[in-house]
Structures are given as C-alpha cells and as structure tokens.
Design an enzyme around this catalytic site. Sequence first.
Site, PDB file in Angstrom:
ATOM      1  N   SER A  21       0.809  -1.232   0.000  1.00  0.00           N
ATOM      2  CA  SER A  21       0.000   0.000   0.000  1.00  0.00           C
ATOM      3  C   SER A  21       0.842   1.283   0.000  1.00  0.00           C
ATOM      4  CB  SER A  21      -0.969   0.005   1.189  1.00  0.00           C
ATOM      5  OG  SER A  21      -1.913  -1.016   1.006  1.00  0.00           O
ATOM      6  N   LYS A  70     -10.114  -5.633  10.421  1.00  0.00           N
ATOM      7  CA  LYS A  70     -11.131  -5.116   9.495  1.00  0.00           C
ATOM      8  C   LYS A  70     -12.551  -5.183  10.069  1.00  0.00           C
ATOM      9  CE  LYS A  70      -8.982  -6.030   4.983  1.00  0.00           C
ATOM     10  NZ  LYS A  70      -9.215  -6.696   3.699  1.00  0.00           N
ATOM     11  N   ASP A 106     -12.423  -3.201  -1.003  1.00  0.00           N
ATOM     12  CA  ASP A 106     -11.974  -4.467  -1.611  1.00  0.00           C
ATOM     13  C   ASP A 106     -12.895  -4.884  -2.761  1.00  0.00           C
ATOM     14  OD1 ASP A 106      -9.684  -4.955  -0.128  1.00  0.00           O
ATOM     15  OD2 ASP A 106     -10.764  -6.000   1.465  1.00  0.00           O
ATOM     16  N   GLY A 132     -14.593 -16.630   3.794  1.00  0.00           N
ATOM     17  CA  GLY A 132     -13.983 -15.685   4.725  1.00  0.00           C
ATOM     18  C   GLY A 132     -14.365 -14.257   4.341  1.00  0.00           C
ATOM     19  N   LEU A 224      -7.983 -14.608  -5.873  1.00  0.00           N
ATOM     20  CA  LEU A 224      -7.658 -13.361  -5.161  1.00  0.00           C
ATOM     21  C   LEU A 224      -6.199 -13.303  -4.718  1.00  0.00           C
ATOM     22  CD1 LEU A 224     -10.631 -12.939  -5.446  1.00  0.00           C
ATOM     23  CD2 LEU A 224     -10.787 -12.289  -3.068  1.00  0.00           C
ATOM     24  N   TYR A 226      -2.254 -13.071  -5.189  1.00  0.00           N
ATOM     25  CA  TYR A 226      -1.419 -12.452  -6.232  1.00  0.00           C
ATOM     26  C   TYR A 226       0.033 -12.923  -6.154  1.00  0.00           C
ATOM     27  CZ  TYR A 226      -0.940  -9.341  -2.234  1.00  0.00           C
ATOM     28  OH  TYR A 226      -0.771  -8.854  -0.965  1.00  0.00           O
ATOM     29  N   GLY A 247      -5.069 -11.721  -8.168  1.00  0.00           N
ATOM     30  CA  GLY A 247      -5.541 -10.680  -7.245  1.00  0.00           C
ATOM     31  C   GLY A 247      -4.750  -9.378  -7.262  1.00  0.00           C
TER      32      GLY A 247
END
Length: 286
Positions: A21, A70, A106, A132, A224, A226, A247
């Site tokens: 990020s 989260k 997301d 999940g 998803l 990567y 992903g």
Amino acid sequence: MITGKTKVYGLIGNPVAQSFSPFIHNMLADELNIDMTYVTFPVATGNLHNAYQGMKALGVQGMNVTVPYKADIMNEIDFIDEEAKNIGAVNTLVYEGASIRGYNTDWIGLLRSLKRNGVTLENKKVLIIGAGGSARATAIMCAKEKALTMTIANRTVSKATTIAEVVQSKYDIKVAVLSVREAEVLHEFDIIFQTTPLGMVPKTDACPIEVAACLEKAEVAVDLIYNPGETKFLKSARINGCKTINGLEMLFYQAVKAFELWNDLEVPLEVQDRCLEIFEEAVRNK
Ligand code: NAP
C-alpha cells in the site's frame, strides 16, 4: 518533499511491513502532485482502540485497515458505509467533516479489475470458493452486479450459509451453499472466484479443488491471491480454457478507490494505467 504541511495517511494492521500500500499511495500522490505521505503503523493485539484515538489526536487524515482489524474497527468508527456493513469489514477510514466513515474498497477493487479485463457479472452463474472476509466482499459485489445465480462452497459449510443468508436478505438473488467437493464436479458456472489462501507462497502446491470439472465449462477464473501470479488453481483454469485473473489488480484498485475517497477526486484512467504498470513491474522484481 515532506514539509510541515504534508498530510499523513497510513495503514493499521498486524503485520504491515510487507504491505504494497505505501508503494501504491505514494506513487499516486507523486503522479498527481498531492502533498501527502502514506506510512504503515503496526498495531499490537489489544491496541486498536488506542491506535484509532491516536490517529484522530495526531491529525492523521485517513487510514487503511488490514488483518486482523477489518471487523473490529467497526466498533470504533462513527458511520459505516452500507456495503461495508453488509460485507462486515471496513478497510478504509475517511474523515467526513469531524466524523469518520468506514468503507470497504476491496469489492470495488475486484470489480474494477474484472471490468478492466472485460468481465461482466450480470446474468452470470458464479461460484465462490471460500467463505472468509474476501468471499463476503466477492458475494456482495456479485449480488450488486446482478449475477444470475450464486453458489458458495467452503470447507466449513456453516460459514458459507451465513454469507448466503446475508446476501439473500439484502439482494434479490438465490444463493446455494455446497461443500467444495460437491461444487468442483459441477459444470454449471460461468465465473469461479477462488478466495481461500490455498496456493499462496510458500505453499504453492495447495489448491482448494481436487477435481477441475467445474473449470471445464467456466469462462473466467479469478484467484484473489497475487503471489504467485499464477496459482495451481489458475494454472488448471488456464489449461481448461478459462480467462484467468489474479488478485494483483484487485489490490491495486482497492488502493486507488481509497485514495479517491481521501482526496475527493477520480484518478484519471491514464494515471491508473501507468501506475498499475509500474506496480506490476515492482512486484515482479521483488
Ligand atoms: P479468511 O477470512 O481467513 O478466509 C479464509 C477462507 O479460506 C475460509 O473460508 C477458510 O475456510 C478457507 N481456508 C483456509 N484454509 C483452508 C484450507 N486449508 N482448506 C480449505 N479451506 C481453507 O481470509 P480472507 O481475508 O478472505 O483472505 C483469503 C485470501 O484472499 C488470502 O489469500 C488473501 O491474501 C486474499 N485476499 C486478496 C486481496 C487482494 O486485494 N487481492 C484482498 C483480500 C484477500 P474455513 O471457513 O473452513 O476456515
């Protein structure tokens, strides 16, 4: 250059040191000449409340939230966006006036990745493997985009049932629940989403499906994960003639959406494309 006026954004979670990020946000800020910086804040177990209050006290302008916070962050914030509520997870905190609203970007990241690859969900029969947090975001996205049918297959079937109940209570779509062994032999899916961590580095030999029958007639397979860029699941999908998507773009576009929310702008498409290319290159060379 960082000055006394530079706005600070960041990521809270545990661990965060490996996160991509900062790379994405600082690159977007450079490209668009926005005076901001993005850093990571590892938050130890039990410290989420203090971290959140600290963010507000220090004037941090916005945050991403990652594993394992989260869901727990939803107990701290003032308002929660409708989709984030339905997904049950917040990954982006945005100041709206004096209060903080939580979003989930997301599902938007995944949707933008699908669109960029020419994949639409309307009237499609989708299978989601896993139940999940990311499966839930995938399920809400598919329902919002008017998929025709949805099947959720998971090791723990009761978790898939919980997601099915949430989706059916909010959207006009029938959701079936199966075990992975039951789903993998069916030929009825157009798009298959792999949302478990199986196949991720270092255990790249793992794959949630044992039989690839479900991939034989599917048009698109999305993993998803990567890292690696092509999991065992995606390799099998490719061999069976599916268009495959990993992903990485989802990761990139969820960051772009958070950046847009913080700065109240839309990142121009040519900037997105250029930054995605640089990001993909950086990940390849890591
Ligand atoms: P999660 O909430 O922990 O859910 C994991 C799911 O995988 C659960 O349904 C779990 O089944 C299943 N699972 C785990 N180990 C398994 C095993 N050995 N055999 C069968 N099923 C197993 O994780 P998540 O947050 O959804 O993340 C899942 C994956 O998505 C991770 O690899 C993550 O990196 C990736 N992800 C990518 C992005 C992106 O931007 N590209 C974003 C979010 C997540 P049970 O319910 O039976 O435990």
